[in-house]
Design a protein around this motif. Sequence first.
Motif, PDB file in Angstrom:
ATOM      1  N   LEU A  71      -3.755  41.602   8.032  1.00  0.00           N
ATOM      2  CA  LEU A  71      -3.278  40.525   7.175  1.00  0.00           C
ATOM      3  C   LEU A  71      -2.406  39.549   7.961  1.00  0.00           C
ATOM      4  N   SER A  72      -1.491  40.077   8.750  1.00  0.00           N
ATOM      5  CA  SER A  72      -0.619  39.240   9.576  1.00  0.00           C
ATOM      6  C   SER A  72      -1.429  38.402  10.563  1.00  0.00           C
ATOM      7  N   LYS A  73      -2.446  39.004  11.127  1.00  0.00           N
ATOM      8  CA  LYS A  73      -3.324  38.296  12.075  1.00  0.00           C
ATOM      9  C   LYS A  73      -4.039  37.123  11.389  1.00  0.00           C
ATOM     10  N   ILE A  74      -4.522  37.354  10.161  1.00  0.00           N
ATOM     11  CA  ILE A  74      -5.231  36.310   9.415  1.00  0.00           C
ATOM     12  C   ILE A  74      -4.286  35.164   9.054  1.00  0.00           C
ATOM     13  N   ILE A  75      -3.092  35.512   8.562  1.00  0.00           N
ATOM     14  CA  ILE A  75      -2.124  34.472   8.207  1.00  0.00           C
ATOM     15  C   ILE A  75      -1.714  33.681   9.446  1.00  0.00           C
TER      16      ILE A  75
ATOM     17  N   SER B  22      -3.571  33.113  12.093  1.00  0.00           N
ATOM     18  CA  SER B  22      -4.672  32.211  12.465  1.00  0.00           C
ATOM     19  C   SER B  22      -4.758  31.012  11.517  1.00  0.00           C
ATOM     20  N   TYR B  23      -4.408  31.249  10.255  1.00  0.00           N
ATOM     21  CA  TYR B  23      -4.419  30.143   9.300  1.00  0.00           C
ATOM     22  C   TYR B  23      -3.297  29.151   9.591  1.00  0.00           C
ATOM     23  N   MET B  24      -2.131  29.667   9.973  1.00  0.00           N
ATOM     24  CA  MET B  24      -0.963  28.818  10.127  1.00  0.00           C
ATOM     25  C   MET B  24      -0.820  28.181  11.504  1.00  0.00           C
ATOM     26  N   GLU B  25      -1.514  28.690  12.482  1.00  0.00           N
ATOM     27  CA  GLU B  25      -1.376  28.140  13.841  1.00  0.00           C
ATOM     28  C   GLU B  25      -1.642  26.631  13.904  1.00  0.00           C
ATOM     29  N   PRO B  26      -2.688  26.121  13.243  1.00  0.00           N
ATOM     30  CA  PRO B  26      -2.892  24.660  13.280  1.00  0.00           C
ATOM     31  C   PRO B  26      -1.786  23.881  12.574  1.00  0.00           C
ATOM     32  N   LEU B  27      -1.042  24.551  11.674  1.00  0.00           N
ATOM     33  CA  LEU B  27       0.032  23.885  10.930  1.00  0.00           C
ATOM     34  C   LEU B  27       1.319  23.841  11.734  1.00  0.00           C
TER      35      LEU B  27
ATOM     36  N   LEU C 219       5.478  32.089   4.801  1.00  0.00           N
ATOM     37  CA  LEU C 219       4.107  32.349   5.233  1.00  0.00           C
ATOM     38  C   LEU C 219       3.157  31.786   4.176  1.00  0.00           C
ATOM     39  N   MET C 220       2.033  31.267   4.621  1.00  0.00           N
ATOM     40  CA  MET C 220       1.056  30.703   3.685  1.00  0.00           C
ATOM     41  C   MET C 220      -0.343  31.167   4.063  1.00  0.00           C
ATOM     42  N   VAL C 221      -1.178  31.302   3.040  1.00  0.00           N
ATOM     43  CA  VAL C 221      -2.594  31.588   3.265  1.00  0.00           C
ATOM     44  C   VAL C 221      -3.389  30.932   2.142  1.00  0.00           C
ATOM     45  N   ASP C 222      -4.525  30.381   2.514  1.00  0.00           N
ATOM     46  CA  ASP C 222      -5.421  29.770   1.534  1.00  0.00           C
ATOM     47  C   ASP C 222      -6.376  30.835   1.026  1.00  0.00           C
TER      48      ASP C 222
ATOM     49  N   TYR D   5      -9.762  30.664   2.537  1.00  0.00           N
ATOM     50  CA  TYR D   5      -9.873  30.723   4.002  1.00  0.00           C
ATOM     51  C   TYR D   5     -10.889  31.800   4.376  1.00  0.00           C
ATOM     52  N   THR D   6     -11.904  31.424   5.133  1.00  0.00           N
ATOM     53  CA  THR D   6     -13.038  32.325   5.386  1.00  0.00           C
ATOM     54  C   THR D   6     -12.619  33.667   5.987  1.00  0.00           C
ATOM     55  N   PRO D   7     -11.755  33.709   7.019  1.00  0.00           N
ATOM     56  CA  PRO D   7     -11.330  35.022   7.529  1.00  0.00           C
ATOM     57  C   PRO D   7     -10.636  35.887   6.475  1.00  0.00           C
TER      58      PRO D   7
END
Length: 538
Positions: free
Chosen positions: A55-59, A61-66, A227-230, A233-235
């Motif tokens: 879960l932490s890995k996915i979040i 990867s989602y937040m890195e571009p932000l 922390l944010m997640v969509d 988000y495909t992953p």
Amino acid sequence: MRLEQIELPVNNQLLDDYWSGSEKLKPFYEYEYNDESFITRFNYLKSKHYETKELSKIIRSYMEPLGISNKIEENLSALENGSVAIVGGQQAGILTGPLYSIHKAISVILLAKEQSEKLNERVVPIFWIAGEDHDLDEINHTYTIVNGAPKKRVYHERSNKKTMASTTPIRQDEMRQLLNKIFQDFGETAYTHDLYKSCLQQLEKSETFTDFFARLMNEFFKTEGLLMVDAAYTPFRQYESSYFVKIIEQNEKIAKAVVDKERLLHNEGFGTPINATVTNANLFYVQEGERYLLERKDHYYQDSTGLIKLSEEQLLNVAKTKPEQLSNNVVTRPLMQEMTIPVLAFVGGPGELAYWGTLKDAFYAMDLQMPILAPRLNITLVDRKVDQLLSAYELSVPEVLLGKAQSLKAQYIESVQDLEAKKQIEHVHQLLKEQYEKLNSHLNTQDLNLHAIVEKNLKYHKVQLDYLSKKIEQQVFNKHEKIIRQFDLINAEIYPNDNFQERVYNPYQYLNSYGPNFIQDLCALPLSISRNHYVIHL
């Protein structure tokens, strides 16, 4: 900033009963809102296994571009090592949407801090972006204040399909035009140029509604470590694969549990927030970015148009191989959160509290437990100008919310009307009426059938007199416009469109007046989740 807590009249009985710990609500929620519940829930979560490293890995990867701040990095590491979370979420609105989106995020952050101290364990704040939602009419607009009244500003580009916010492209030119109008409405301050420029920079990096929302939210809350997640988000969808399988396998049990619970909720006088049916699969099938609500019918999962028709075996295969083609609804989203995240408490508004009240047995059907429900902060912001007007007219915020500003405005307008002019116009009308009646009587004696023409002529005079009356009223209004506009401004700021401010305006109206640190300043206030309504005097 000056903080005030006020009590408002009850307008949501369920929320009031929830805060009171009413016995009526015990069948609908797992926990009451108190310190003992947080300890019990924390111990429960620690007895369960969650894939928090993944879960932490996915979040991440989602937040890195932000952009990942040091505080976000700390919380990602804590989550990876098994920390529990406070979770809240919202749709991806324009300029972050209504203020309650910000209030939810602040609620999540402050509750995570509070429970970290009380439990002596790191609790992380997570914001679940509902990017899978497809009702774009709910998120394609915002309001500003123009001439003392709320003005709706709309992004007009539309899709004929029920596409998700996370897959709906933004037309850069139209969104720039909308932002330009909005900032013009705000008016020029020392902060406007940089604030507007920052919004445009985030817009240029965004492809969808959700992208733009997430980038702005991250700018606000990165120093707080949010922390944010969509949800779309495909992953993250792929991470949910096995959980979709469980939802499908227990689909009928979930639906029946919700229908039965909602019936009980209705019998207790709290309505039917979901209007659940036993045939609803409570899942959407996503095809080319468009969502189709599935129903169980004739041993198939199908949508209302008949375009989608899948056997259970086929749907299970989708869950296992292409989970990004599935999407949750209001029933399965809380279940999915519980399976994917160690949720200590879920922060929601009154509407969410209501529909969660139908889900307790659905959690049981999945061998899960409902988390603690934490009602979000309720906040009204009062700027300096309005504060001065409140003082001048001896008005309080609760009185404005109860309509007193509007009543005072009506009384004032009545008091300044030219009553003598109205009286004279009415007298002229009455004289005309009497004379026309005499004329009509005379014409009848001469056998001249002109009644209709006489009536039409009299009506013409009445129209002219009404016009004169309105012109007099307008002149009076113009003469006293300053005071009337002051009442309008009070109402527009505090109770726009007969609604709470937090449901109408976006936060940029206040950042434009008080600077880029406004959100951080709110987070630094001694706010805590309670039944009271906060008034923040700026």
